[in-house]
Design a protein around this motif. Sequence first.
Motif, PDB file in Angstrom:
ATOM      1  N   ILE A   1      -0.802  35.995 -22.200  1.00 27.15           N
ATOM      2  CA  ILE A   1      -0.277  37.178 -22.897  1.00 27.15           C
ATOM      3  C   ILE A   1      -0.524  38.432 -22.060  1.00 27.15           C
ATOM      4  O   ILE A   1       0.360  39.278 -21.888  1.00 27.15           O
ATOM      5  CB  ILE A   1      -0.928  37.305 -24.291  1.00 27.15           C
ATOM      6  N   LEU A   2      -1.737  38.527 -21.491  1.00 24.67           N
ATOM      7  CA  LEU A   2      -2.087  39.691 -20.667  1.00 24.67           C
ATOM      8  C   LEU A   2      -1.164  39.775 -19.444  1.00 24.67           C
ATOM      9  O   LEU A   2      -0.626  40.847 -19.127  1.00 24.67           O
ATOM     10  CB  LEU A   2      -3.551  39.582 -20.237  1.00 24.67           C
TER      11      LEU A   2
ATOM     12  N   ALA B   1       5.551  43.143 -17.764  1.00 21.67           N
ATOM     13  CA  ALA B   1       6.550  44.002 -18.413  1.00 21.67           C
ATOM     14  C   ALA B   1       6.243  45.476 -18.165  1.00 21.67           C
ATOM     15  O   ALA B   1       7.135  46.292 -17.944  1.00 21.67           O
ATOM     16  CB  ALA B   1       6.586  43.712 -19.911  1.00 21.67           C
TER      17      ALA B   1
ATOM     18  N   GLN C   1       1.837  38.495 -18.990  1.00 19.82           N
ATOM     19  CA  GLN C   1       3.208  38.842 -19.356  1.00 19.82           C
ATOM     20  C   GLN C   1       3.312  40.317 -19.732  1.00 19.82           C
ATOM     21  O   GLN C   1       4.300  40.981 -19.421  1.00 19.82           O
ATOM     22  CB  GLN C   1       3.682  37.950 -20.505  1.00 19.82           C
ATOM     23  N   GLY C   2       2.264  40.829 -20.395  1.00 19.79           N
ATOM     24  CA  GLY C   2       2.257  42.241 -20.764  1.00 19.79           C
ATOM     25  C   GLY C   2       2.213  43.133 -19.533  1.00 19.79           C
ATOM     26  O   GLY C   2       2.987  44.090 -19.413  1.00 19.79           O
ATOM     27  N   LEU C   3       1.315  42.816 -18.598  1.00 22.06           N
ATOM     28  CA  LEU C   3       1.202  43.609 -17.365  1.00 22.06           C
ATOM     29  C   LEU C   3       2.520  43.555 -16.588  1.00 22.06           C
ATOM     30  O   LEU C   3       2.974  44.562 -16.036  1.00 22.06           O
ATOM     31  CB  LEU C   3       0.062  43.078 -16.486  1.00 22.06           C
TER      32      LEU C   3
END
Lengths: 303, 370
Positions: free
Chosen positions: A97-98, A104, A100-102
């Motif tokens: 999740i981290l 984006a 993919q967030g970074l």
Amino acid sequence: MNAIEFILAGMLAAATPFLLAALGELVVERAGVLNLGVEGLMALGAVLAFIVVYQGGGHFLGFVAAGLGSAALSLIFAFVTLGFRANQVAAGLAIGILGQGLSALFGKSYESLTVKALPRLAVPGLSDLPVVGGLFVQDIVVWISLVATLAIWAMFAYSKLGLVLRAVGENPKAAHAIGYSVITVRVLAIAFGGAMAGFAGAYAAVIYTPLWADGMIAGRGWIAIALVVFGTWLTGRIFLGACLFGAVSLMGLAAQATGLDVPSQLLSSLPYLVTIIVLGIISADRRLLKLNGVASLGEPFER
Amino acid sequence: MSFASGSLLPTMVRRERASLAATVLAPVLALLVALILNLSLYRLMGRDPVAIVYAMLLEPFMSWASFSEVLLKAGPLLLIAQGLAIGFRAKVFNIGAEGQFILGAIFASAIPVYFPQATGQWIWPAMLLFGAIGGALWASITAFWRVRLNANEILVSLMLSLVAAQLLNYLLLGPWKDPNGFNFPQSVMFQYDAMVPTLIAGTRLNVSFLITLVLSLAAFVFMQKSFSGYKLQVGGLAPRAAGYAGFKQGSAIWLSLLIGGFAAGLAGAAEVAGPIGQLQRSISSGYGYAAIIVAYLGGLHPIGIVVSALVMAVIYIGGDNAMVSANLPIAAVRVFQGSLLLGYLIAIAFVRYRLEWPKTAPKAADRSPS
């Protein structure tokens, strides 16, 4: 060019992101660690490589940035799971999740921009063969990936390093007792897996489809994890599995080109459906998984 | 117990019994650490951390209207996380709640899409029931694959989520597309009776929030008081003991996945029949994945999850606020979620372990054989 030639020519390039990430995960799992964060590691590598290449740093530096960045993120995973003996499933999801967030976040201002891919190098002679000729016209990263596959196979088959990795994964207590540092081996394996996932993401973002779009990894990291199971933790079978998925992801394009009237969403979900089906077939053979599986996979090590 | 002398690093030593203080403090500590790390990141990105703190953490509580939005957001997170936590405690890792949520939304939408003229108070309850069944059916594929084919439920449930997203796209671009919708990928707007009745006038909070609270209570009773819940927990903590006691692993997997799918499907149905009012692409803002974090952050305990769902809802609403007022990219919410779970996983280690610092200055002579 007919559909078969089209698939043969593109298969290896399409397979490369799967192959690189799965080889990395293979080394991690052989050392007894399950890192489910591959999707996020790939996404981070992809965006870092894209930014470097777009800013004029060139493909080589792009891959270096991707490898270093994703290895750094995977070291956070190592810190949490090995240092604090956290649940590896949860920690892997968190890293995913981290990452993919970074990805984006960093890629926001690059949305829909493009970079130049690499030229393809042909093997003289072989590339002129009928039907299979396309197989021998590939970019440099594909060729390097094939060499890496061989190297990892040889490492497990013949080298002491391969034996140590497997010992740490099969029986960490025994490996510790004969003087190997289980934690050090696992940290290095995780960092290697992270770098490989970063390279896989970089290949996807700056060579295979050199266009930035958020979420472009699209489940390929998860399929790479599944590939390790399909390949029953054996390098050669993982390579074949990656080729199968390369071909499956091209089948959609080939089908559309021939004007077949199938919803595009069905074609897009083909790799996921194939993963589910193959996972069912391979796993149903419990003996096979038990024979080849890694005994201490996912369990924290305590002296 | 051996420790690495010669190193200045502390070692982890197992506690005699689990620390209750650490259990309660872990999520708080994780939240603080995640907050500090993320604010530093925003600072690096050139955003104003003070404005972001205001928008994220204070604004959601400044008015009843915005707090009711927090409760609205907490609903699906709470419902999904309660279902997932039951499975996680049995060590059944259903991470495909996103897909089960989408299938719930699709099943529920089938009623107003095929019967747009229908009226009557039966419609919205039927939609919620349909949605829950849809989610459970989608999860049952994973259960079958796991129990009969021995396939890893993590990979299968995740792959099914990716398939579900494609199925949703197919319906919205094809057969279920609103013919008068200017070609947008969305269904018709649902009729009045297909909407869950509002709970408090002036807000979007609806009856499904009450259902969620009742089901949270049911989860508490099931996990803490019932024999089936006990069997699930034993299966998770000590699979061999469960085997000797005759608790079947297969039925634990089926039960875990069906409960998880049912809850996620119900949450999906409640979204389309509630605040959204039609089937669209953006029905889920990653609820299925965020709920995994909610479940862990709540200590996999039904009461803890109520609190962590509220915290996560504040992060969502606050993230939206900060996007508008402080120009914070929405992806920052995902970064926050990921770092929050990592922080929690570190903090929770102190429930079972304590740190032991090397007592004396390390000398070569101290090196004791382990």
